[in-house]
Each structure stands twice: as structure tokens, then as C-alpha cells.
Design a protein around this motif. Structure first.
Motif, short mmCIF file in Angstrom:
data_model
loop_
_atom_site.label_atom_id
_atom_site.label_comp_id
_atom_site.label_asym_id
_atom_site.label_seq_id
_atom_site.Cartn_x
_atom_site.Cartn_y
_atom_site.Cartn_z
N HIS A 45 22.92 9.37 -47.04
CA HIS A 45 22.74 8.70 -45.75
C HIS A 45 23.88 7.73 -45.59
CE1 HIS A 45 18.17 9.43 -45.16
NE2 HIS A 45 18.76 10.45 -45.74
N ILE A 46 24.74 7.98 -44.62
CA ILE A 46 25.88 7.08 -44.44
C ILE A 46 25.68 6.30 -43.14
CG2 ILE A 46 27.41 8.59 -45.73
CD1 ILE A 46 28.64 9.31 -42.96
N GLY A 47 26.65 5.51 -42.80
CA GLY A 47 26.58 4.79 -41.53
C GLY A 47 26.11 3.36 -41.68
N LEU A 48 25.83 2.92 -42.90
CA LEU A 48 25.38 1.53 -43.05
C LEU A 48 26.52 0.54 -42.82
CD1 LEU A 48 23.48 3.30 -45.27
CD2 LEU A 48 22.46 1.06 -45.35
N LEU A 49 27.74 1.04 -42.81
CA LEU A 49 28.88 0.17 -42.55
C LEU A 49 29.57 0.57 -41.24
CD1 LEU A 49 30.15 -2.16 -44.18
CD2 LEU A 49 31.80 -0.55 -45.06
N HIS A 50 28.84 1.26 -40.37
CA HIS A 50 29.44 1.75 -39.13
C HIS A 50 29.75 0.58 -38.20
CE1 HIS A 50 30.39 4.35 -35.84
NE2 HIS A 50 29.40 3.91 -35.10
N ARG A 51 31.04 0.47 -37.81
CA ARG A 51 31.43 -0.64 -36.94
C ARG A 51 31.97 -0.16 -35.62
NH1 ARG A 51 35.29 -1.56 -41.50
NH2 ARG A 51 34.71 0.61 -41.48
N ALA A 52 31.93 1.16 -35.37
CA ALA A 52 32.42 1.74 -34.12
C ALA A 52 33.88 1.38 -33.88
CB ALA A 52 31.56 1.32 -32.95
N PHE A 92 30.67 16.89 -39.18
CA PHE A 92 31.43 16.62 -37.95
C PHE A 92 30.54 16.86 -36.73
CE2 PHE A 92 35.54 17.62 -40.30
CZ PHE A 92 35.91 16.30 -40.35
N GLU A 93 29.74 17.93 -36.77
CA GLU A 93 28.88 18.22 -35.62
C GLU A 93 27.75 17.21 -35.52
OE1 GLU A 93 27.88 22.35 -36.00
OE2 GLU A 93 29.83 22.98 -35.22
N ARG A 94 27.24 16.80 -36.67
CA ARG A 94 26.22 15.74 -36.63
C ARG A 94 26.79 14.48 -36.03
NH1 ARG A 94 23.54 14.94 -42.39
NH2 ARG A 94 22.57 13.19 -41.32
N GLU A 95 28.03 14.16 -36.36
CA GLU A 95 28.65 12.95 -35.84
C GLU A 95 28.82 13.04 -34.32
OE1 GLU A 95 32.51 11.95 -37.52
OE2 GLU A 95 32.91 10.70 -35.80
N ALA A 96 29.33 14.18 -33.85
CA ALA A 96 29.54 14.31 -32.40
C ALA A 96 28.20 14.31 -31.67
CB ALA A 96 30.31 15.59 -32.09
N PHE A 97 27.16 14.85 -32.30
CA PHE A 97 25.83 14.80 -31.69
C PHE A 97 25.33 13.36 -31.63
CE2 PHE A 97 21.35 14.27 -32.90
CZ PHE A 97 20.76 14.65 -31.70
N ASP A 98 25.53 12.65 -32.71
CA ASP A 98 25.05 11.27 -32.78
C ASP A 98 25.75 10.39 -31.75
OD1 ASP A 98 24.06 8.86 -33.55
OD2 ASP A 98 24.93 8.84 -35.55
N LEU A 99 27.06 10.50 -31.68
CA LEU A 99 27.83 9.58 -30.85
C LEU A 99 27.90 10.01 -29.39
CD1 LEU A 99 30.72 8.83 -33.35
CD2 LEU A 99 28.60 7.58 -33.03
N PHE A 100 27.85 11.31 -29.11
CA PHE A 100 28.02 11.78 -27.74
C PHE A 100 26.83 12.56 -27.20
CE2 PHE A 100 32.33 11.05 -29.12
CZ PHE A 100 32.88 10.44 -28.02
N GLY A 101 25.92 12.95 -28.07
CA GLY A 101 24.79 13.75 -27.60
C GLY A 101 25.13 15.19 -27.31
N ILE A 102 26.20 15.68 -27.89
CA ILE A 102 26.53 17.10 -27.72
C ILE A 102 25.67 17.90 -28.69
CG2 ILE A 102 28.35 18.83 -27.93
CD1 ILE A 102 30.37 16.56 -27.38
N ILE A 103 24.97 18.91 -28.14
CA ILE A 103 24.08 19.72 -28.97
C ILE A 103 24.86 20.91 -29.52
CG2 ILE A 103 21.89 20.97 -29.04
CD1 ILE A 103 21.25 18.32 -28.02
N PRO A 152 21.68 23.81 -38.47
CA PRO A 152 20.35 23.77 -39.10
C PRO A 152 19.76 22.36 -39.24
CG PRO A 152 22.04 24.11 -40.75
CD PRO A 152 22.73 24.11 -39.43
N ASP A 153 20.54 21.34 -39.12
CA ASP A 153 20.07 20.01 -39.49
C ASP A 153 20.76 18.96 -38.63
OD1 ASP A 153 18.84 18.00 -40.92
OD2 ASP A 153 20.36 17.96 -42.49
N LEU A 154 20.54 19.04 -37.30
CA LEU A 154 21.30 18.18 -36.39
C LEU A 154 20.61 16.82 -36.30
CD1 LEU A 154 23.87 18.73 -34.76
CD2 LEU A 154 22.45 19.17 -32.79
N ARG A 155 20.84 15.97 -37.32
CA ARG A 155 20.27 14.62 -37.34
C ARG A 155 21.35 13.63 -36.96
NH1 ARG A 155 18.92 13.46 -43.14
NH2 ARG A 155 20.25 15.25 -43.54
N ARG A 156 20.93 12.41 -36.66
CA ARG A 156 21.90 11.33 -36.50
C ARG A 156 22.56 11.06 -37.84
NH1 ARG A 156 22.04 8.39 -31.99
NH2 ARG A 156 20.41 8.75 -30.47
N ILE A 157 23.79 10.55 -37.79
CA ILE A 157 24.45 10.32 -39.08
C ILE A 157 25.02 8.92 -39.21
CG2 ILE A 157 26.58 11.42 -38.25
CD1 ILE A 157 26.91 12.49 -41.13
N LEU A 158 25.67 8.40 -38.18
CA LEU A 158 26.34 7.11 -38.34
C LEU A 158 25.49 5.94 -37.84
CD1 LEU A 158 30.03 7.95 -37.39
CD2 LEU A 158 29.14 7.40 -39.63
#
Lengths: 417, 244
Positions: free
Chosen positions: A39-46, B155-166, B171-177
Motif C-alpha cells: 500500500h503506497i501513497g502515504l507520502l503522496h504530496r501531489a 500505472f492504470e490504478r494511478e490514472a484511475f485514482d487521480l483522473f477516474g479513467i476506467i 482485475p484490481d482497479l483500486r485507488r493507489i496514491l
């Protein structure tokens, strides 16, 4: 008989071997890892979003704070994207200075990696040895930029200022008398280049010391040989770059294959591994320190003989000289505009990649013609490497998770951005 | 393979999927970009990875982009002298700090979201950028490339998290950052820089609580586009190219 089930183990985020703030959820079968979910992102600063709200020249400092153990390399990727988009070329002397500091940074990064990795696996001494040499190199950082870590030294179009003629010196205190201080200052009497040259002469001996401690050490080998093996095919599929892909036996180095600045004039070799295990990656990084030392020497020789500007003359991008600003109206206006508004980039997009100590560090810049980036995407090598953690630790013991985390050279500043 | 050869090879291999104007080549920075429709994504990417002349076996990066405020500025500089100077303090763009003031997209005719891929070939030593626009602005969907390149996972999880692109098929599209339980997609241009909520320890409830943000928003440097030619000498080559 009770049913035996897998159990879940939380590793971090407050664990010294987690290299910062990694929360690792491990599914264990006895002492064997079945599945790892970082689980990453604990240091996420955008950082990327912050950069969108600032003029281009005000985000350089954020780049230092991405991978906070290889500061100048991050800056390099960012300013190179800007330079590509503006289509400006950097003065030759600045290119040599950049290459020299990229390699100083590589040694700094690999020293910290070596110290931390060995400490995780159980060799305390390495950490102390590595920090002894890091101290010298951070003094070089300080001499040139005023800061030991977050330098903000690279600028679009060159570097902030030329190399200094003197080194910071130790002063007499209640802990050090004059005789001790004189001894400490022995190699600091000349210019920064003299000090760095002295360092490059000493450094191969230091690397030999590290190797004496580790390379044939039985415990070190037991902990790293055949741990976390990645085949060349998997390394490519998992997007590895830098020492991680070279450890798997693929001779891929952007400094050689897609040379930037003056790397095409440098003589150095690319070390590669054969098995793709933690031990090979260790050997690769050790050898890289020696190669970096060679490059620094070549840069010092060139920089001693060739004078010249270190940043472009164009005052739309580079700030005017201080004296000029006091006497010349035009320079004053340029200075004012540059620091209140920044500069506009032409509309377009560019991707600039450099061989960062950890792998390929890239900046993808989209500009709509404004004084701020429309979108800045930072491609951090650590992010890719840690995404493969699940695959690399499967089937290994719990203690090997620490060795594999160490071999990936993770720094959370860049993973979380 | 140089830039021209690469774009020629791409045009030969994908005559149907790519129209001529989809291959954009930029000699100045030596980069080639192609644009692919979402329905062709998987077939094109598979060919890119496996074709002998291309061999893009390394996926370097996936980047989500929100084009909704492309080209908008906070500081009117064109007609400023006849009416007095624009102050440039009204937040109007990505740096917009107040929340709740949704505004219309400034870019018409182009989809809002795009997913940008950077590919690299170790064998041939060349790079390629692929842009895929999401057809629906409200529910942006792109097929996942995770079966072609496992690295696409995060990378896809990140783009989903930050932009909402599906990414369809992931298989596992969770938030990441972002934080556990985060609401919204923070890198969208209509998401304020200071966010919606702030966190503090509440003395009465003896726990950490979330509340609407209380900081005063302000613009330090307004976003401005200078098209009066003052940077022509800087990017002279660039200017000539766009004129031609």
C-alpha cells in the motif's frame, strides 16, 4: 485438529526496513509469503498537481524532494524536458558540470542504498562506512549550491552558477583543536575541483573496503544469492530499468544507448549481472560506483582546461547578472518578469528521460503555451520496481522480503510523488 | 531507426487503424506520437509489442490527462491597455482554489480525458507515444493493457485514482496514491488545489475528524499565455516550423 490457515501480516508503515512509509500486507503460509500487497501513497504530496499551479522555474525545488537521495538527477530530468520543448541548447561547460554532478549523485545514491541494504540484512558497519563518504560528496553539493541535499542547482538552460574556487572548511571548536581542524581541512584548501579530484583518487580504495566486507562474506551471500531472481524476459515485462534490468543481464543504459549532454564523449562500461538475483544487483551497483568515479575524473580534467558560460545568455530564460540588474533598466525588467511571471513554453509536449541512479527517470510535459505546465507526469523508476514486489517475493521467506525491498532501492519520495 | 523511418513503418503496419494525420512526428525533439481509437487499442498495442520492426516490449509510462482547461488563462493581456490592467487574481484554471464553482470546458471538439502511453524498444532503441482519447467525458473508459504488459497494473490504478479513467479488464482497479476512503479524483482540473476537506484532532470527540477546508485560497502567479512573439528568439526554430 484445528484448521491451519494463512494469516495476514502487516509490515510497516512504521518499520525501519520499510524504507520510509511502505505498508505491506503480506499473506503468509507459515513463514513463506503467498501474496504481498504494497500500500503506497502515504507520502503522496501531489507534486505533479503543485507543478501545474506554479511557473516552470519555481518547480525545480520540488524535483529535489522526489527521490531525496538523488536530488540533482531529478532536477536534470525536469529541466531537460523544458529545454527540449523550448529547443534550446545548453553551454558545453554546463553540460560537463551536469554530467559530473549526475555521477556524484549516482555515487551518493548507491552509497545510501548500500548502507541501508546492508543494514537491513544485518551488516551495521556498512552504514557507517557509506556515510563517511557521503559526507564528502554532500560537502561538494554544499560548495556548489549552498545546500547539502536539496540543491536546486540545475536550471533551464544550464546550471545556477559556476563551480566555486573554495570549499567550506571546518572551524575550531570545543570538540576540535586547531591541529585537528588543520588535518580535517587538508584537502579543502584548493578549489572544489581539487577537493573532488582528491575524493576520486581515494574513492576506489573505499569501494575495495566495502567489497572486503561484503562481496565474499558468507552471511551476505546466504542472504542475497538466488533471492529475488528475475529473468530478462520478466524484467522487460515488468518495466524494469536501470540497475534492476542490468542485474538481469540486459545491457541497457540510457547514458550509452540514448546519450544526453556529453555522455557520448565519456569512456565507461556498463556492468551487467548473469543470474538476476539480489547478489548480482549488488555487484552491478558496486561496479557502477567505480564507473561513475571514472566519469567524474574525465569531467574534472575537461572542466579544468575549459572555461565558458554555464547558463544560456538569453535573459528571457536565465536571470540577468547581478551587476547588470543594478545599472541596466532592461536587465531589471527581465529580472522582474522572470521571477514574477516566469517564461512561457511553446505549445506542445515532450518526454525527457535520464539514467537516474535507480532507473529511467522521465518527465512528460504538456504545455499549452502558458507560463505553467498544463500537465507534468513524472515517471519514477521506484514506482515501477515496487509494483513488481508481489511477484518477486512470492515463495520467499519473510526475512527475504527485506532483502528484496532493499535490492529494489526504494525511496518513497518518488514512489508516492 | 530514426524518427522518419519509425513513422513510415507505423503508417505501413497500421493502414486501417491510423489515418495519416494520426501519426504526428516531431523532429525537433525526435518524438513520434500516434493517436488510437479506444476500440483499436488492444490490436494496435499487440502489434506494437510483437511486430519485428517495432518490438516495443517495454511500457515506460501511462499518464492520464484532463484536457478540460487546455489553453485557458487567468490574466487577460491582449486588450489590457485600453481598459486598465487585468489584475490576474481571479482563480480560473487548474490553480483554481475555491470549490463548487464548476465551469464549462474551454476545449470543444476534443474529448476531455486521454490516456497517454510511452513505449520503448530495447532491441531497436526507439520510443513511441500513443494517445488514446476516452470517448465519454462522464464515464471515461479505455481497455486495459495489463495482459500485454504486466507493468501497466499500477500505472492504470494511478490514472484511475487521480483522473477516474476506467481501465476495462483490469482485475484490481483500486485507488493507489490517495488516502483510504478518499472521495473524488484529485488531478482533474475541476478539483481544487487545496482539496475539499482537511483533517484535525477534535478535542471533544477525542478523535481525528474531517471538516471542509478553512484556508484562504489565493493565486500567487496568474496563468498567462504570451503570444506576442517575445519568446521567438528563444524558440526560433520552433516558430518557423509552425509557420511553414
Amino acid at each position: 485438529m484445528p484448521e491451519i490457515r494463512n494469516y495476514t501480516l502487516n509490515f510497516g508503515p512504521q518499520h525501519p526496513a520499510a524504507h520510509g512509509v511502505l505498508r505491506l500486507v503480506l499473506e503468509m503460509d507459515g513463514e513463506v509469503v503467498v501474496r504481498a500487497d504494497p500500500h503506497i501513497g502515504l507520502l503522496h504530496r501531489a507534486t505533479e498537481k503543485l507543478a501545474e499551479s506554479k511557473p516552470y522555474n519555481q518547480s525545480i525545488g520540488y524535483m529535489d524532494r522526489l527521490d531525496y537521495v538523488s536530488m540533482m538527477c531529478n532536477e536534470h530530468g525536469y529541466v531537460m524536458a523544458i529545454e527540449n520543448l523550448m529547443n534550446i541548447s545548453v553551454p558545453e561547460r554546463a553540460q560537463y558540470i551536469r554530467v559530473m554532478f549526475d555521477e556524484v549523485t549516482r555515487i551518493l545514491n548507491h552509497l545510501l542504498w548500500l548502507g541501508a541494504h546492508a543494514l537491513d540484512v544485518g551488516a551495521m558497519t556498512m552504514f557507517l562506512y557509506a556515510f563517511r563518504e557521503r559526507e564528502d560528496l554532500m560537502d561538494v553539493y554544499e560548495a556548489v549550491s549552498g545546500a547539502r541535499l536539496h540543491a536546486t542547482y540545475y536550471r533551464p538552460g544550464g546550471v545556477a552558477r559556476d563551480l566555486p574556487d573554495s570549499m567550506p572548511k571546518y572551524k575550531k571548536s570545543k570538540w576540535h583543536n586547531q591541529r585537528e581542524v588543520n588535518k580535517l581541512n587538508e584537502n579543502r584548501e584548493g578549489s572544489m575541483l581539487d577537493f573532488l579530484q582528491d575524493f576520486t583518487n581515494r574513492f576506489p580504495g573505499y569501494v575495495d573496503e566495502y567489497e572486503t566486507l561484503l562481496t565474499d562474506n558468507r552471511i551476505w551471500k546466504q542472504r542475497t544469492v538466488d533471492i529475488g531472481i528475475v529473468s530478462p524476459e520478466r524484467a522487460k515485462a515488468l518495466g524494469f530499468t536501470g540497475p534492476m534490468i542490468r542485474g538481469s543481464g540486459i545491457a541497457w543504459d540510457l547514458r550509452k544507448k540514448q546519450p544526453y549532454e556529453v555522455y557520448d564523449r565519456m569512456t565507461f562500461d556498463i556492468p551487467i549481472g548473469t543470474n538476476g538475483d539480489c547478489y548480482d544487483r549488488y555487484l552491478v551497483r558496486i561496479q557502477e560506483m567505480r564507473e561513475s568515479n571514472r566519469i567524474i575524473k574525465q569531467c574534472i580534467n575537461w572542466l579544468r582546461e575549459n572555461e565558458g558560460p554555464v547558463i544560456v545568455e538569453n535573459q528571457k530564460i536565465a536571470p540577468p547578472k547581478r551587476e547588470g540588474m543594478k545599472a541596466d533598466m532592461e536587465s531589471l525588467i527581465h529580472h522582474f518578469k522572470l521571477f514574477t511571471e516566469g517564461f512561457c513554453l511553446p505549445e506542445g509536449e515532450a518526454y525527457a528521460a535520464i539514467e537516474h541512479p535507480k532507473g529511467e527517470f522521465g518527465c512528460y510535459l504538456i504545455s499549452d503555451g502558458a507560463n505553467k505546465p498544463y500537465r507534468l507526469k513524472i515517471r519514477a523508476p521506484g514506482f515501477v520496481h515496487i509494483s513488481s514486489l508481489n511477484e518477486m517475493v512470492q515463495g520467499h521467506m519473510l526475512a527475504d522480503v527485506v532483502a528484496i525491498l532493499g535490492t529494489q532501492d526504494i525511496v518513497f519520495g518518488e514512489v508516492d510523488r | 531507426m530514426n524518427v522518419q523511418e519509425l513513422s513510415q513503418a507505423l503508417a505501413n503496419i497500421f493502414p486501417a487503424q491510423l489515418q495519416a494525420n494520426d501519426v504526428m512526428q516531431n523532429d525537433v525533439y525526435g518524438e513520434v506520437t500516434i493517436e488510437v481509437l479506444p476500440e483499436n487499442v488492444l490490436s494496435v498495442f499487440e502489434a506494437l509489442r510483437d511486430d519485428e520492426k517495432l518490438k516495443f516490449e517495454l511500457l515506460i509510462d501511462i499518464c492520464g490527462v484532463d484536457y478540460s482547461e487546455y489553453g485557458s488563462v487567468e490574466w487577460a493581456t491582449g486588450s489590457a491597455t485600453s481598459t486598465g490592467f487585468s489584475r490576474g487574481v481571479e482563480p480560473a484554471t487548474g490553480a483554481r482554489l475555491r470549490f463548487g464553482d464548476d465551469k464549462e470546458s474551454t476545449v470543444s471538439g476534443r474529448p476531455r480525458f486521454a490516456s497517454v502511453y510511452h513505449l520503448m524498444s530495447v532491441v531497436h532503441n526507439h520510443r513511441l507515444r500513443v494517445r488514446v482519447y476516452c470517448e465519454d467525458d462522464v464515464l471515461p473508459v479505455v481497455p486495459s493493457v495489463i495482459n500485454l504488459w504486466p507493468v501497466a497494473n499500477w500505472f492504470e490504478r494511478e490514472a484511475f485514482d487521480l483522473f477516474g479513467i476506467i481501465y476495462e479488464g483490469h482485475p484490481d482497479l483500486r485507488r493507489i496514491l490517495t488516502d483510504y476512503g478518499f472521495v473524488g479524483h484529485p488531478f482533474r482540473k475541476d478539483f481544487p488545489l487545496i482539496g475539499h476537506v482537511e483533517m484535525k484532532y477534535d478535542e471533544e470527540q477525542k478523535r481525528v475528524v474531517y471538516q471542509p477546508v478553512s484556508i484562504e485560497p489565493r493565486v500567487l502567479v496568474p496563468r498567462v499565455i504570451r503570444d506576442d512573439g517575445r519568446f521567438d528568439e528563444v524558440d526560433g526554430a520552433e516558430q518557423e516550423k509552425s509557420d511553414a
